[in-house]
Design an enzyme around this catalytic site. Structure first.
Site, short mmCIF file in Angstrom:
data_model
loop_
_atom_site.label_atom_id
_atom_site.label_comp_id
_atom_site.label_asym_id
_atom_site.label_seq_id
_atom_site.Cartn_x
_atom_site.Cartn_y
_atom_site.Cartn_z
N ARG A 114 -39.36 8.62 -5.95
CA ARG A 114 -40.16 7.75 -5.08
C ARG A 114 -41.60 7.58 -5.55
O ARG A 114 -42.22 6.57 -5.28
CB ARG A 114 -40.16 8.31 -3.65
N GLY A 115 -42.14 8.60 -6.23
CA GLY A 115 -43.55 8.56 -6.62
C GLY A 115 -43.74 8.17 -8.07
O GLY A 115 -43.16 8.80 -8.96
N ASP A 139 -36.37 4.41 -3.84
CA ASP A 139 -36.09 5.19 -2.65
C ASP A 139 -34.61 4.96 -2.32
O ASP A 139 -34.21 3.84 -1.98
CB ASP A 139 -36.98 4.73 -1.49
N VAL A 140 -33.79 5.99 -2.42
CA VAL A 140 -32.35 5.82 -2.28
C VAL A 140 -31.93 5.50 -0.84
O VAL A 140 -30.76 5.22 -0.59
CB VAL A 140 -31.58 7.07 -2.77
N TYR A 230 -30.04 19.71 7.20
CA TYR A 230 -29.61 19.79 5.80
C TYR A 230 -28.12 20.09 5.70
O TYR A 230 -27.38 19.44 4.95
CB TYR A 230 -30.44 20.87 5.10
N LYS A 234 -25.22 17.72 4.12
CA LYS A 234 -24.47 18.21 2.97
C LYS A 234 -22.97 18.29 3.28
O LYS A 234 -22.13 18.06 2.39
CB LYS A 234 -24.99 19.59 2.54
N THR A 265 -35.75 26.52 -8.01
CA THR A 265 -36.25 25.23 -8.51
C THR A 265 -37.69 24.97 -8.09
O THR A 265 -38.25 23.93 -8.44
CB THR A 265 -35.38 24.08 -7.98
#
Length: 401
Positions: A114-115, A139-140, A230, A234, A265
């Site tokens: 996005r950025g 942006d998905v 989340y 998922k 991550t």
């Protein structure tokens, strides 16, 4: 005397008859019991034999299953050199590490995020590594931007071989501190984005006998407290991935479902925390950074790319995640009770709930203390482009990987 002798002899005969009857009954009872025990032993032997046969077939099935998995794991890999790979959420985190790994195998990599500034930084870093990389702002959650993304891939490379749905969003907090909008945001990024992108890319992938890779989570199979939006998203993505794998049979398109466990991550800094942010950040950052429970991004990406090269349909990354899924399949009630216990140990909702990003929560006293312990996760934060290059609103803060 004769009468007495006659009565005595009569009593003797009756006693002998009684004795014979008793012996006969005892013999009959013994014979019956022996026959019954024999029948029971026969049943037990039959049951044992049946059990042995079942165990034999079960063991044979397990051996065949493990053998098939090993053949799939160690089979001859397909070449990735020259393949065009599109990775959503590829500007940071696991998505960026996947871009590095695919690029190291000679693939041409398109990353989207996005950025613009973060994306440019990722593409520059990939190019320095010798990777043929291209970045697209996308942006998905926007169908029009998805269409434009695929058109740009066509314009630049003329084809698409692998689509990796890696973009994600994570929000941590108790149920009372979350709103319906938080669930909508998670579903938009994690479920609707991959669904729309997969539908639009399917024709291109069919022409190339390509692959769709869906990065789901152990949270798709075990609903962890304080991660409900989340986990729900998922769950939906995993259902989509497994269903799509069945639907595309015979079309030339393969689908790989990846179920990672905890990964280092650096995403703990980009996660948004609700309720008591510092306390929520503390438990999340600690668990995400523990070496025995989590896997580093390099190893995770290497295994995922290997699974794609070998055409594997399902990949669970960590032993802990595999064990959790196995126990959930055998004893779901036990897992549910474990999650209930975990929920009681996590922070309660304060009277005045707050919302902060991980980077903000990390600056508090508790966050700084956790940072000293979770050094591996902090290192990943710096290595995987998780450092924000521009200021973003809390509502737009997302973790891509």
């Amino acid at each position: 005397m004769a009468r007495i002798h006659h009565r005595t002899r009569g009593r003797g005969k009756r006693a002998k008859r009684a004795l014979k009857t008793s012996v006969a009954l005892t013999g009959a009872r013994w014979a019956w019991n022996r026959r019954r025990r024999g029948a029971e032993r026969s049943k037990q032997v039959s049951a044992v034999r049946r059990g042995a046969r079942l165990l034999t077939w079960g063991a044979a099935g397990a051996v065949l299953g493990v053998g098939a998995a090993m053949m799939s794991e160690h089979g001859h890999p397909r070449r990735l050199r020259g393949k065009v790979v599109l990775i959503t959420g590829g500007s940071r985190g696991l998505g960026l590490q996947l871009a590095r790994e695919f690029g190291a195998q000679g693939a041409l990599v398109v990353v989207c995020g996005r950025g613009r500034e973060s994306l440019d930084h990722a593409v520059s870093e990939l190019t320095e590594r010798g990777v043929d990389a291209h970045g697209v702002v996308c942006d998905v959650t926007d169908p029009e931007q998805i269409a434009a993304l695929l058109e740009e891939v066509d314009d630049r490379y003329g084809r698409l071989d692998v689509l990796v749905n890696s973009a994600g969003i994570m929000r941590v907090g108790p149920w009372e501190a979350l709103t319906e909008e938080h669930f909508v945001q998670a579903m938009d990024v994690i479920f609707w984005g991959p669904l729309r992108l997969s539908r639009q890319a399917l024709g291109r992938l069919r022409e190339r006998q390509g692959t769709i890779v869906n990065i789901t989570s152990i949270g798709a199979y075990l609903s962890v407290p304080h991660l409900t939006p989340y986990s729900c998203a998922k769950h939906a993505q995993a259902g989509l991935s497994e269903g799509l794998a069945a639907e595309t049979a015979g079309t030339g398109v393969s689908v790989t479902t990846v179920a990672p466990g905890l990964m280092r991550t650096g995403s703990h800094r980009g996660v948004v925390f609700n309720g008591a942010p510092e306390r929520e950040y503390a438990w999340f950052a600690l668990l995400a950074g523990l070496p025995l429970l989590s896997v580093n991004a390099e190893r995770a990406a290497h295994r995922i790319v290997g699974a794609v090269a070998r055409g594997r349909s399902f990949l669970v990354l960590t032993p802990v995640a595999r064990a959790g899924m196995a126990v959930h399949g055998l004893a779901p009630g036990l897992i549910q009770e474990s999650m209930r216990l975990m929920g009681r140990l996590l922070p309660n909702t304060p009277e005045s709930p707050e919302e902060r990003s991980g980077s903000e929560a990390a600056r508090g006293p508790l966050g700084r203390a956790v940072g000293v312990v979770a050094t591996l996760n902090e290192r990943a934060y710096e290595q995987l482009n998780q450092v924000p290059h521009t200021r973003q609103s809390r509502r737009a803060a997302r973790s891509e990987g």
